[in-house]
Scaffold this motif. Structure first.
Motif: not given
Length: 312
Positions: A269, A280, A284, A297, A303, A305, A307-308
């Motif tokens: 992250v 996040v 994760a 993330y 990254a 995205a 967040l997952p």
């Protein structure tokens, strides 16, 4: 031969020219040139005010996003890590946002088995030999030195020993005894390589490594390499999420994402210095423990995205 009268006349002519120039220049500045300069100053002042207002607006937006992340965490996190034993391992560069990460883990119900802070001394390449020797002398019967890496990298060897007493052993392997765990941690703490709290009474099944920006001093390459070695050794023993700050340069987030092998095992992250990133980071870890899947993330270019995907 030039006489005194000639010098007087010459100097008088020079001063007269300067006086005429000042008068002419002042008159010119009082006209169109002065008006033009005044207009440019006013324009620059307006631009500066607009930029200041834009900065203020962006700060307000950021504060609102942080408040929103803190509020939404109250909804999505409770119960997500109940019964999960998590070690929080922080690097000097990530110390400022470690508390925020721990807060989110607590909100998710995680059992934080320990907070271990690696000191700058642990990362300093000048201490490589000392760390190699300490890994041997600090080893104990249930945490032997026989299985440690022997390639001459002190941070790697010591990280492997620490991971062996802080994280669960592989299935079928004998667990570390409580006296041996205390002894190993005490040896590194007494030597100034780490600090830890008093609640290290059991091993963890996962670790959150809290890091920050890459180093920028003369030993930056070696220090950044050492940080990656820490992540690699703890990854060999348990699930790991790196909560970092940025994804450029040589910091651990950037290196992991750029390595096809590490990227498949270690979650990252890149904005864990914010409330949103701390949320996040916890999500994760939920993904690591429930889906056995690594993800990357944040807000950086690398990254996958923000967040997952939350499980249904």
């Amino acid at each position: 031969m030039i006489n005194f009268r000639y010098h007087v006349v010459s100097l008088t002519a020079v001063f007269l020219a300067l006086a005429i120039g000042l008068v002419v220049g002042t008159a010119a500045l009082n006209g169109p040139v002065a008006d033009s300069l005044r207009e440019n100053v006013n324009l620059l002042r307006k631009d500066n005010q607009q930029m200041r207002q834009s900065v203020n607006n962006l700060q307000k937006e950021l504060d609102s996003e942080e408040d929103f992340a803190a509020e939404i965490a109250q909804v999505v996190l409770p119960g997500k890590l109940t019964g999960k034993r998590v070690l929080v391992l922080s690097l000097p560069s990530g110390r400022q946002h470690t508390d925020g990460v721990v807060k989110m883990l607590d909100l998710a119900g995680a059992d934080v088995t320990a907070r271990v802070e690696l000191q700058e001394k642990f990362i300093n390449p000048d201490n490589n030999s000392n760390l190699m020797e300490l890994a041997v002398t600090a080893a104990r019967p249930t945490a032997p030195a026989s299985g440690l890496p022997g390639n001459g990298h002190g941070v790697e060897t010591s990280s492997a020993l620490l991971a062996s007493v802080l994280l669960d052993r592989a299935a079928g392997a004998a667990p570390v005894s409580e006296p041996d765990r205390r002894s190993v941690l005490g040896a590194y703490s007494s030597a100034g390589y780490l600090t830890t709290d008093d609640r290290v009474t059991k091993s963890a099944e996962a670790v959150v490594l809290v890091s920050g920006q890459p180093y920028v001093d003369k030993d930056s390459v070696k220090k950044d390499e050492s940080v990656v070695k820490v992540a690699e050794q703890f990854d060999r023993t348990g699930s790991i999420v790196v909560g970092g700050n940025g994804s450029a340069g040589g910091n651990v987030v950037a290196v992991v994402r750029g390595d096809p092998v590490l990227a498949q095992a270690i979650s990252t992250v890149d904005n864990a210095n914010t409330v949103q990133g701390q949320l996040v980071t916890t999500l994760a870890l939920v993904q690591q423990l429930t889906e056995k899947k690594a993800g990357h993330y944040g807000v950086g270019d690398s990254a996958a995205a923000i967040l997952p995907k939350l499980p249904q």
